[in-house]
Design a protein around this motif. Structure first.
Motif, mmCIF file in Angstrom:
data_model
loop_
_atom_site.group_PDB
_atom_site.id
_atom_site.type_symbol
_atom_site.label_atom_id
_atom_site.label_comp_id
_atom_site.label_asym_id
_atom_site.label_seq_id
_atom_site.Cartn_x
_atom_site.Cartn_y
_atom_site.Cartn_z
ATOM 1 N N GLU A 182 43.931 32.306 44.317
ATOM 2 C CA GLU A 182 44.721 32.551 43.007
ATOM 3 C C GLU A 182 44.820 34.132 42.592
ATOM 4 O OE1 GLU A 182 42.657 30.451 40.287
ATOM 5 O OE2 GLU A 182 40.740 31.895 40.138
ATOM 6 N N ASP A 183 44.204 35.196 43.412
ATOM 7 C CA ASP A 183 43.931 36.365 42.854
ATOM 8 C C ASP A 183 45.053 37.038 43.542
ATOM 9 O OD1 ASP A 183 40.635 36.474 43.175
ATOM 10 O OD2 ASP A 183 41.607 36.123 41.272
ATOM 11 N N ALA A 184 45.358 38.721 43.250
ATOM 12 C CA ALA A 184 46.373 39.356 44.021
ATOM 13 C C ALA A 184 45.759 39.417 45.423
ATOM 14 C CB ALA A 184 46.400 40.675 43.566
ATOM 15 N N THR A 185 46.521 39.490 46.406
ATOM 16 C CA THR A 185 46.129 39.352 47.738
ATOM 17 C C THR A 185 47.088 40.167 48.807
ATOM 18 O OG1 THR A 185 45.458 37.986 49.911
ATOM 19 C CG2 THR A 185 47.382 37.249 48.460
ATOM 20 N N GLY A 186 46.732 40.903 49.700
ATOM 21 C CA GLY A 186 47.527 41.507 50.681
ATOM 22 C C GLY A 186 48.562 40.762 51.277
ATOM 23 N N VAL A 187 49.659 41.276 51.997
ATOM 24 C CA VAL A 187 50.841 40.526 52.812
ATOM 25 C C VAL A 187 50.834 40.999 53.800
ATOM 26 C CG1 VAL A 187 53.181 39.690 52.383
ATOM 27 C CG2 VAL A 187 51.699 40.396 50.334
ATOM 28 N N TYR A 230 53.715 42.823 43.631
ATOM 29 C CA TYR A 230 53.157 43.497 42.462
ATOM 30 C C TYR A 230 52.571 44.556 42.998
ATOM 31 C CZ TYR A 230 53.905 38.734 40.846
ATOM 32 O OH TYR A 230 54.471 37.516 40.455
ATOM 33 N N THR A 231 52.134 45.702 42.213
ATOM 34 C CA THR A 231 51.515 47.069 42.393
ATOM 35 C C THR A 231 49.955 46.631 42.340
ATOM 36 O OG1 THR A 231 51.815 47.970 40.376
ATOM 37 C CG2 THR A 231 53.397 48.456 42.093
ATOM 38 N N ALA A 232 49.530 45.625 42.063
ATOM 39 C CA ALA A 232 48.039 45.506 41.944
ATOM 40 C C ALA A 232 47.460 45.495 43.169
ATOM 41 C CB ALA A 232 47.775 43.700 41.270
ATOM 42 N N THR A 233 46.147 46.080 43.138
ATOM 43 C CA THR A 233 45.273 45.976 44.319
ATOM 44 C C THR A 233 44.592 44.611 44.622
ATOM 45 O OG1 THR A 233 43.621 47.014 43.084
ATOM 46 C CG2 THR A 233 44.933 48.430 44.028
ATOM 47 N N PRO A 234 44.301 44.274 45.590
ATOM 48 C CA PRO A 234 43.705 42.990 45.998
ATOM 49 C C PRO A 234 42.531 42.677 45.262
ATOM 50 C CG PRO A 234 44.254 44.015 48.192
ATOM 51 C CD PRO A 234 44.649 44.863 47.162
ATOM 52 N N GLY A 235 42.401 41.463 44.692
ATOM 53 C CA GLY A 235 41.421 40.944 43.850
ATOM 54 C C GLY A 235 41.741 41.361 42.336
ATOM 55 N N SER A 236 42.667 42.214 42.107
ATOM 56 C CA SER A 236 42.610 42.630 40.573
ATOM 57 C C SER A 236 44.011 41.669 40.080
ATOM 58 C CB SER A 236 43.075 43.983 40.497
ATOM 59 O OG SER A 236 44.311 44.109 41.087
ATOM 60 N N SER A 237 43.908 42.013 38.573
ATOM 61 C CA SER A 237 45.197 41.173 37.862
ATOM 62 C C SER A 237 46.351 41.647 38.255
ATOM 63 C CB SER A 237 44.662 41.364 36.360
ATOM 64 O OG SER A 237 45.753 40.619 35.655
ATOM 65 N N PHE A 238 47.502 40.838 38.150
ATOM 66 C CA PHE A 238 48.743 41.214 38.459
ATOM 67 C C PHE A 238 49.588 41.051 37.080
ATOM 68 C CE2 PHE A 238 49.343 36.790 38.631
ATOM 69 C CZ PHE A 238 48.255 36.219 39.503
ATOM 70 N N ALA A 239 48.939 40.712 36.115
ATOM 71 C CA ALA A 239 49.746 40.258 34.817
ATOM 72 C C ALA A 239 50.588 41.324 34.392
ATOM 73 C CB ALA A 239 48.754 39.789 33.842
ATOM 74 N N SER A 240 50.005 42.535 34.305
ATOM 75 C CA SER A 240 50.908 43.669 33.443
ATOM 76 C C SER A 240 51.320 44.812 34.513
ATOM 77 C CB SER A 240 50.249 44.112 32.335
ATOM 78 O OG SER A 240 48.879 44.600 32.517
ATOM 79 N N VAL A 241 50.956 44.679 35.578
ATOM 80 C CA VAL A 241 51.288 46.022 36.628
ATOM 81 C C VAL A 241 52.760 46.077 36.989
ATOM 82 C CG1 VAL A 241 49.006 45.882 37.613
ATOM 83 C CG2 VAL A 241 50.801 44.802 38.642
ATOM 84 N N PRO A 242 53.253 47.076 37.227
ATOM 85 C CA PRO A 242 54.766 47.174 37.686
ATOM 86 C C PRO A 242 54.980 46.400 38.866
ATOM 87 C CG PRO A 242 53.772 49.368 37.210
ATOM 88 C CD PRO A 242 52.463 48.353 37.144
ATOM 89 N N ARG A 243 56.022 45.859 38.849
ATOM 90 C CA ARG A 243 56.436 44.979 39.932
ATOM 91 C C ARG A 243 56.984 46.166 41.167
ATOM 92 N NH1 ARG A 243 53.584 42.032 37.163
ATOM 93 N NH2 ARG A 243 53.942 40.004 36.774
ATOM 94 N N VAL A 244 57.176 45.774 42.541
ATOM 95 C CA VAL A 244 57.457 46.439 43.337
ATOM 96 C C VAL A 244 58.449 45.710 44.489
ATOM 97 C CG1 VAL A 244 55.403 46.193 44.619
ATOM 98 C CG2 VAL A 244 56.543 48.377 45.158
ATOM 99 N N VAL A 245 59.301 46.759 45.206
ATOM 100 C CA VAL A 245 60.030 46.122 46.195
ATOM 101 C C VAL A 245 59.616 46.668 47.501
ATOM 102 C CG1 VAL A 245 62.524 45.951 47.292
ATOM 103 C CG2 VAL A 245 62.093 45.739 44.612
ATOM 104 N N ALA A 246 59.400 45.968 48.616
ATOM 105 C CA ALA A 246 59.053 46.526 49.850
ATOM 106 C C ALA A 246 60.387 46.143 50.792
ATOM 107 C CB ALA A 246 57.705 45.499 50.422
ATOM 108 N N ARG A 247 60.521 47.335 51.726
ATOM 109 C CA ARG A 247 61.658 47.400 52.738
ATOM 110 C C ARG A 247 61.177 47.662 53.961
ATOM 111 N NH1 ARG A 247 65.650 52.411 53.314
ATOM 112 N NH2 ARG A 247 63.607 53.088 54.321
ATOM 113 N N VAL A 248 61.218 46.819 54.963
ATOM 114 C CA VAL A 248 60.788 46.775 56.280
ATOM 115 C C VAL A 248 61.859 47.047 57.121
ATOM 116 C CG1 VAL A 248 59.357 45.930 57.967
ATOM 117 C CG2 VAL A 248 58.756 45.604 55.620
#
Length: 841
Positions: free
Chosen positions: A72-77, A132-150
């Motif tokens: 349920e936490d922020a996690t890497g992708v 989300y720009t949250a680091t893994p395990g932290s809250s993502f509620a109010s952090v800036p949203r981010v776009v990834a391009r690969v």
């Protein structure tokens, strides 16, 4: 952050792009086609034109799948590369979880299937996703949203953030046309800035809101969007809220506020589309003409374009648990779809193909697992993988694959040969006769296809099959490939086509060998499904077979091993949403009656859809057989229980069918046989696997006559005749069938057995309730599978009478890897056995 990865090509190559320094950049046919894409997506996929990949060779499809930890936490992708046949397709791309240079951290909510959508760019060079720009395990509620391009080399850019957009709610999807700008969807804020669709240039941090309403507005759909794609030069997005459906934004790739038009209404508030893919299937219609929409709780719905109107073409059953979707059009014009199935704990990518025309109801013959998420993780989005840029001056270009065929010099009279297979997966059995085959189609520009040789040149596991066990027959452009299994297990067999001038190309057949069985010479295999549960003769040696794990009916040639000729799925017409557990069938005239087992699940849960009795009407015969839906009745189980209660609970139906009781126990409730009484078209005997009467070892088998079965499927409650009990040596009824002379055959087996390790026997009966059945012979045990169905009954008075019986191999481990046949990842490896026996032993 730059990650350089090789691009893995497959299939025939063609030249692409200018020459630089004497080097010609080469791509696969699929890659060149992809460069012409006019859309993007997965959870909103690209418009893909015909020729993307061979219909028979999903291994040529290159996919990218977003994978997260199930938390349920922020996690890497991680972005996993895989082919459409499930093999690894290069190194996994891990998105950054910490700031590095201009890149921002990128994470997702690990336990939400509503995030992680992937979309392929309009030019085919990138995939994008939002997080989300949250680091893994932290809250993502109010952090800036981010776009990834690969990009196709695995280079990651996460420099684009979205200010406070979507900061109060979920961000869901992003798409780009050329990698320099993005359109992003999600749940907009209830206060400024609102917006369900925003626009952001690469590297920016202040997006522009294009489409917006608050949740209090009349059309909150435009503030709560799901996924986005580009098609036909426009931006499309989906919403499950308000006026749920697929919308198109006014204008061509807008970068300023614009209106949006609902082009495909679907569902209701909260049950709208969560994903969609637009495909160009009809050459007579410019641009995208077929829309597949994944509707929450319902599954994949199909639409076709008629003028300016999208017309519904029904839905695809068994897809209600899907959460992501992409697709392409194969060279035969079929729609090959890839989806993420989030059912239970089996999160996986699946493949299915709609072979119906664009303007016809979808027709899908089976669904195959491409890859399953590792334990503790889950897949979220799926898209066609990005292609490399093809610019030979770019130092980050992936190196040329050394296995690519040599470049054809200008003016060369012949090209590199091509080799296409009708299937990439094949099964066989040790000592079998007439195993399934694969068709190989060869060609070479400037050369006679008869001059091309095809041979097996490598085997990854020779104990299963050696190259010398592969036989190729035929001449010209079409060859037949057969394999003689030497052992149990899997091997990859490399086929090499050698053309004139020694030019070569290869393809791989993924082969699975099962063990030898008794009566091998009289055995054939129905492939494409393993849980055969009922069979009905339709003439000329052809059989319609039901599968108790799906609701599909399949037509097979009983004399030949291989895939079905055609199939039907009457799930929606029968008014059910999950598997019916079809266990019995019988035919009278042109009507076939099919019934579910009426039992609970194996864990004792109530399963109302298993109580369905329905009919199909037969037209034609043999290979030309067609089925159409007749009628259905959902109350037979309830009628049986009420009838038994009214007769002093003599068989204990109410207790046996009660929630918590499993069906396959001696006092359970489970029907597996159906056949008409002698000379009747209205009274049918319903045979029970459980209970025994009385419910103890040595009890008798039970039949209950349904005296108005012809009226039941028209809505009447069932009426019942005097029950019949018969001594089958302590066994119960697994199937029964009669011929025109009212000679019956009954397969008797134990109420508990999932395979034939316990006794099975074949009995003869005359259909008269007062007469006892006669034991004809025992059936062989020890081989995998359970004796399940009688196809038809011969004249039993003949001394050389023979009968064909079918096994249910769903629980069988066929290939020595502890995987039940029903759980195998490829339908071509699933199979049931059909064996011809002398009736009189």
């Amino acid at each position: 952050m730059r990650i350089s990865l090789p691009f893995h090509a497959s299939g025939p190559s063609v030249p692409s792009g200018p020459h630089h320094g004497g080097r010609s950049v080469r791509r696969t046919t699929a890659a060149v086609t992809a460069a012409l894409l006019v859309g993007a997506g997965a959870l909103g996929a690209a418009v893909v034109t015909s020729g993307q990949a061979s219909a028979a060779d999903s291994a040529a499809d290159h996919l990218m799948v977003s994978q997260v930890s199930d938390t349920e936490d922020a996690t890497g992708v991680s972005l996993v590369r895989v082919t459409g046949s499930g093999t690894s397709d290069g190194a996994t791309v891990k998105l950054p979880t910490a700031a590095s240079g201009g890149n921002r951290p990128f994470t997702l909510e690990g336990d939400s299937s509503a995030v992680g959508a992937l979309a392929r760019s309009a030019d085919g060079r990138y995939v994008t996703l939002a997080g989300y720009t949250a680091t893994p395990g932290s809250s993502f509620a109010s952090v800036p949203r981010v776009v990834a391009r690969v990009d196709g080399a695995g280079t990651v850019d996460t420099s684009t953030t979205l200010g406070t957009s979507f900061q109060q709610e979920k961000i869901r999807g992003a798409v780009t046309d050329d990698g320099s700008r993005f359109w992003v969807t999600g749940h907009g804020n209830t206060s400024s800035p609102k917006g369900g669709l925003v626009y952001a240039p690469l590297g920016s941090s202040t997006p522009d809101v294009l489409v917006s309403n608050s949740d209090d507005d009349d059309n909150s759909a435009l503030n709560n969007t799901r996924v986005v794609q580009i098609a036909d030069g426009g931006v499309y997005f989906s919403s499950e809220k308000g006026d749920a459906g697929v919308y198109r934004v006014a204008g061509t790739l807008p970068s300023s506020p614009a209106s949006a038009r609902l082009v495909a209404p679907i569902g209701s508030d909260g049950k709208g589309p969560v994903a969609f893919t637009l495909l160009d299937r009809d050459p007579s219609v410019p641009g995208a003409d077929t829309l597949y929409v994944l509707q929450e709780t319902k599954g994949i719905c199909k639409f076709s374009l008629s003028g300016s109107t999208w017309t519904s073409r029904g839905s695809i059953s068994g897809t209600s648990s899907y959460t992501a979707l992409t697709g392409l059009v194969d060279e035969d014009g079929n729609a090959r779809l890839y989806a993420v199935d989030d059912a239970d704990s089996k999160n996986k990518v699946v493949r299915l193909t709609d072979t119906a025309a664009a303007a016809k109801s979808a027709f899908v013959d089976g669904k195959e697992t491409v890859t399953t998420a590792p334990s503790g993780s889950a897949f979220r989005g799926v898209a066609l993988a990005p292609e490399p840029s093809g610019d030979p001056t770019d130092p980050t270009d992936p190196p040329t694959d050394p296995t690519d065929p040599p470049t054809d010099p200008p003016g060369d009279p012949v090209g590199t040969p091509t080799l296409k297979l009708s299937a990439a997966y094949l099964t066989g059995a040790v000592d079998s006769v007439g195993d399934p085959t694969v068709t190989a189609t060869v060609a070479q520009s400037g050369a006679d296809p008869s001059a091309i040789t095809v041979a097996a040149t490598a085997s990854s596991r020779t104990s299963v099959a050696r190259t010398s066990d592969v036989t190729v027959t035929g001449t010209g452009s079409t060859r037949q490939v057969s394999v003689a299994a030497q052992g149990v297990g899997y091997t990859d067999l490399t086929l090499t086509a050698t053309g004139v001038d020694g030019r070569k190309t290869t393809q791989v057949v993924h082969y699975a060998g099962s063990a030898a069985v008794q009566d091998a010479a009289a055995t054939r295999y129905f492939t494409g499904a393993s849980d055969s549960s009922a069979a009905v003769d339709v003439g000329d040696g052809y059989t319609v077979v039901a599968d108790d794990e799906t609701n599909q009916l399949r037509l097979y040639d009983s004399a030949t091993s291989g895939a079905p000729v055609r199939s039907w799925d009457f799930t929606s017409q029968a008014g059910v949403s999950i598997e019916m557990d079809i266990e019995a069938a019988t035919r009278t005239g042109d009507t076939i009656y099919w019934t579910g087992s009426m039992g609970n699940s194996k864990s004792g849960e109530l399963r109302p859809d298993r109580a369905v009795l329905y009919t199909t009407t037969v037209t034609g015969s043999g290979a030309d057989t067609q089925l159409s839906f007749g009628g259905s009745y959902h109350g037979l189980r309830a009628d049986l229980i009420a009838w038994d209660k009214a007769n002093d609970d003599r068989f204990g139906f109410a207790d046996g069918a009660a929630e918590g009781n499993i069906p396959k126990q001696i006092d359970g409730f489970n029907a597996e046989g159906l056949e008409f009484a002698p000379g009747s078209t209205t009274t049918a005997y319903l045979g029970f696997r459980a209970p025994l009467v009385p419910p103890k070892n040595g009890g008798k088998a039970l039949m209950v006559p349904v005296t108005n079965i012809d009226k039941v499927v028209k809505g009447s409650h069932a009426t019942f005749g005097t029950p019949i009990t018969m001594d089958l040596g302590g066994l119960s009824i697994r199937d029964m069938r009669k011929n025109a002379d009212n000679q019956y055959l009954i397969i008797a087996g134990t109420w508990s057995a999932e395979d034939n390790s316990e006794p099975y026997a074949l009995y003869r009966w005359d259909g008269v309730p007062a007469h006892a059945p006669t034991l004809l012979r025992s059936l062989p045990t020890a081989d995998a599978g359970a004796w399940e169905s009688v196809i038809s009954v011969p004249d039993l008075s003949l001394p050389d009478a023979q009968v064909r019986l079918v096994t249910d191999d769903g629980a069988a481990v066929l290939y020595g890897d502890d995987t039940a046949s029903k759980d195998l990842p490829h339908t071509e490896w699933k199979k049931s056995r059909i064996t011809t026996f002398d009736v009189n032993g």
